[in-house]
Design an enzyme around this catalytic site. Structure first.
Site, PDB file in Angstrom:
ATOM      1  N   GLY A  16       2.699   2.167  10.805  1.00 61.80           N
ATOM      2  CA  GLY A  16       3.632   3.278  10.626  1.00 61.80           C
ATOM      3  C   GLY A  16       4.343   3.683  11.903  1.00 61.80           C
ATOM      4  CD  GLU A  48      -2.659   5.429   6.883  1.00 61.29           C
ATOM      5  OE1 GLU A  48      -2.661   5.447   5.644  1.00 61.29           O
ATOM      6  OE2 GLU A  48      -1.735   4.904   7.546  1.00 61.29           O
ATOM      7  N   GLY A  77       2.995  -1.189   4.244  1.00 66.24           N
ATOM      8  CA  GLY A  77       2.994   0.248   3.965  1.00 66.24           C
ATOM      9  C   GLY A  77       4.395   0.732   3.655  1.00 66.24           C
ATOM     10  N   GLY A  78       5.051   1.311   4.662  1.00 65.86           N
ATOM     11  CA  GLY A  78       6.372   1.921   4.481  1.00 65.86           C
ATOM     12  C   GLY A  78       7.365   1.062   3.717  1.00 65.86           C
ATOM     13  CG  HIS A 115      -5.549   1.852   5.394  1.00 63.31           C
ATOM     14  ND1 HIS A 115      -5.115   2.809   6.277  1.00 63.31           N
ATOM     15  CD2 HIS A 115      -4.528   0.968   5.242  1.00 63.31           C
ATOM     16  CE1 HIS A 115      -3.870   2.519   6.631  1.00 63.31           C
ATOM     17  NE2 HIS A 115      -3.486   1.413   6.015  1.00 63.31           N
ATOM     18  CG  ASN A 152      -1.693   1.212   1.455  1.00 60.10           C
ATOM     19  OD1 ASN A 152      -1.805   2.038   0.542  1.00 60.10           O
ATOM     20  ND2 ASN A 152      -2.249   1.364   2.647  1.00 60.10           N
ATOM     21  CD1 TRP A 153       3.288   1.020  -3.043  1.00 65.11           C
ATOM     22  CD2 TRP A 153       3.442   2.364  -4.829  1.00 65.11           C
ATOM     23  NE1 TRP A 153       3.975   0.342  -4.019  1.00 65.11           N
ATOM     24  CE2 TRP A 153       4.080   1.147  -5.125  1.00 65.11           C
ATOM     25  CE3 TRP A 153       3.399   3.359  -5.802  1.00 65.11           C
ATOM     26  CZ2 TRP A 153       4.697   0.896  -6.346  1.00 65.11           C
ATOM     27  CZ3 TRP A 153       4.006   3.116  -7.029  1.00 65.11           C
ATOM     28  CH2 TRP A 153       4.650   1.899  -7.294  1.00 65.11           C
ATOM     29  CE  LYS A 154       0.003   3.208   4.776  1.00 71.81           C
ATOM     30  NZ  LYS A 154       0.156   3.281   6.207  1.00 71.81           N
ATOM     31  CD  GLU A 174      -3.256  -2.644   7.393  1.00 71.88           C
ATOM     32  OE1 GLU A 174      -2.187  -2.873   6.837  1.00 71.88           O
ATOM     33  OE2 GLU A 174      -3.911  -1.604   7.210  1.00 71.88           O
ATOM     34  CB  SER A 190       5.527  -1.905  11.865  1.00 75.46           C
ATOM     35  OG  SER A 190       5.088  -0.583  12.133  1.00 75.46           O
TER      36      SER A 190
HETATM   37  P1  PGA Z   1       3.070   0.176   7.668  1.00 69.93           P
HETATM   38  O1  PGA Z   1       1.593   0.385   7.062  1.00 69.93           O
HETATM   39  O2  PGA Z   1       3.606  -1.092   7.067  1.00 69.93           O
HETATM   40  O3  PGA Z   1       3.830   1.394   7.230  1.00 69.93           O
HETATM   41  O4  PGA Z   1       2.919   0.074   9.144  1.00 69.93           O
HETATM   42  C1  PGA Z   1       0.741  -0.686   6.885  1.00 69.93           C
HETATM   43  C2  PGA Z   1      -0.572  -0.218   6.304  1.00 69.93           C
HETATM   44  O5  PGA Z   1      -1.008   0.892   6.653  1.00 69.93           O
HETATM   45  O6  PGA Z   1      -1.187  -0.911   5.485  1.00 69.93           O
END
Ligand code: PGA
Length: 249
Positions: free
Chosen positions: A172, A96, A233-234, A94, A9-11, A166, A212
């Site tokens: 993050g 966010e 994510g990251g 998600h 997930n590149w956000k 998640e 993470s």
């Molecule tokens: P993260 O994000 O790996 O940066 O913790 C995961 C996600 O939000 O899907």
């Protein structure tokens, strides 16, 4: 056999050029893998990514969509628009989106229905906040999230659903759920599915862990019985790390 999936997930990261570079680094990496690899770039990079990945096994997902078919929803993107450029999978729910854009379980249920009506696969995210975990309410919070958004679905629809647990406190933050915490929750989710539907259905749904995940912890997390992959994510923004995570299975 459940499908093993690693989705990146590149956000809101990577402009057009960054995206081209990252996709080109991922190309050709996963030919012999049993794991399905998905990337979810921003809307502006979806079509270019799809074109660049033609003939590759890497799939492209959107990070969001609107529930309406079309109309006066300035700034939004519909399922039909995504399908028209070849997007077959969408991430919904998600944390966010829930937090910054007030997406509720009811709204998410509508988005899920629209995605399925367009024959799109849904990667459905959910997870408890730190306060829920601290008060020991993580299971009831998660159960409520998936019940409200998904349990109206008929059994047949579940072939198009991938779950992504998640925990919000691990996204993050660098703080990962321990492999045992992930396994406990995934087993609980599977039991909840079995109770609501059938054991065979519960056994067929892939449940990804997100929060993470890194190349250094992926192998241990993925080794757990009920963990069928990850939503990254990251670490998905770096081709080398993402590839190492895919290869951790
Ligand atoms: P993260 O994000 O790996 O940066 O913790 C995961 C996600 O939000 O899907």
């Amino acid at each position: 056999m459940r499908k093993q999936i690693v989705a990146g997930n590149w956000k809101m990261n990577n402009d057009y050029v960054d995206s081209e570079i990252l996709v080109s680094k991922l190309l050709g990496q996963y030919k012999h893998s049993n794991t399905e690899v998905i990337i979810a770039p921003p809307f502006t990079n979806l079509l270019a990514s799809i074109n660049a990945l033609k003939g590759s096994s890497i799939k492209v997902a959107a990070q969001n969509m609107h529930f309406a078919e079309s109309g006066a929803y300035t700034g939004e993107v519909s399922a039909a628009m995504l399908k028209s450029i070849g997007v077959e999978t969408v991430i919904l729910g998600h944390s966010e989106r829930r937090f910054y854009f007030n997406e509720s379980d009811d709204l998410l249920a509508k988005k899920v229905d629209t995605a399925l009506a367009h024959d799109m696969r849904v990667i459905f995210c959910f997870g408890e906040e730190l306060k829920d975990r601290k008060s020991g309410n993580q299971n009831s919070v998660v159960e409520s999230q998936i019940k409200k958004a998904l349990f109206h679905l008929p059994e047949a629809a579940w072939s198009q659903i991938v779950l992504a647990y998640e925990p919000v406190w691990a996204i993050g933050t660098g703080e990962t759920a321990t492999p045992d915490q992930a396994q406990d929750m995934h087993a609980f989710i599977r039991k909840t599915l079995a109770n609501a539907y059938a054991q065979s259905l519960a056994d067929s749904v892939s449940i990804l862990y997100g929060g993470s995940v890194k190349s250094s912890n992926a192998e241990e997390i993925f080794s757990k019985t009920d963990v069928d992959g990850g939503l990254i994510g990251g670490a998905a923004l770096d081709a080398e790390h993402f590839t190492a995570i895919v290869n951790a299975f």
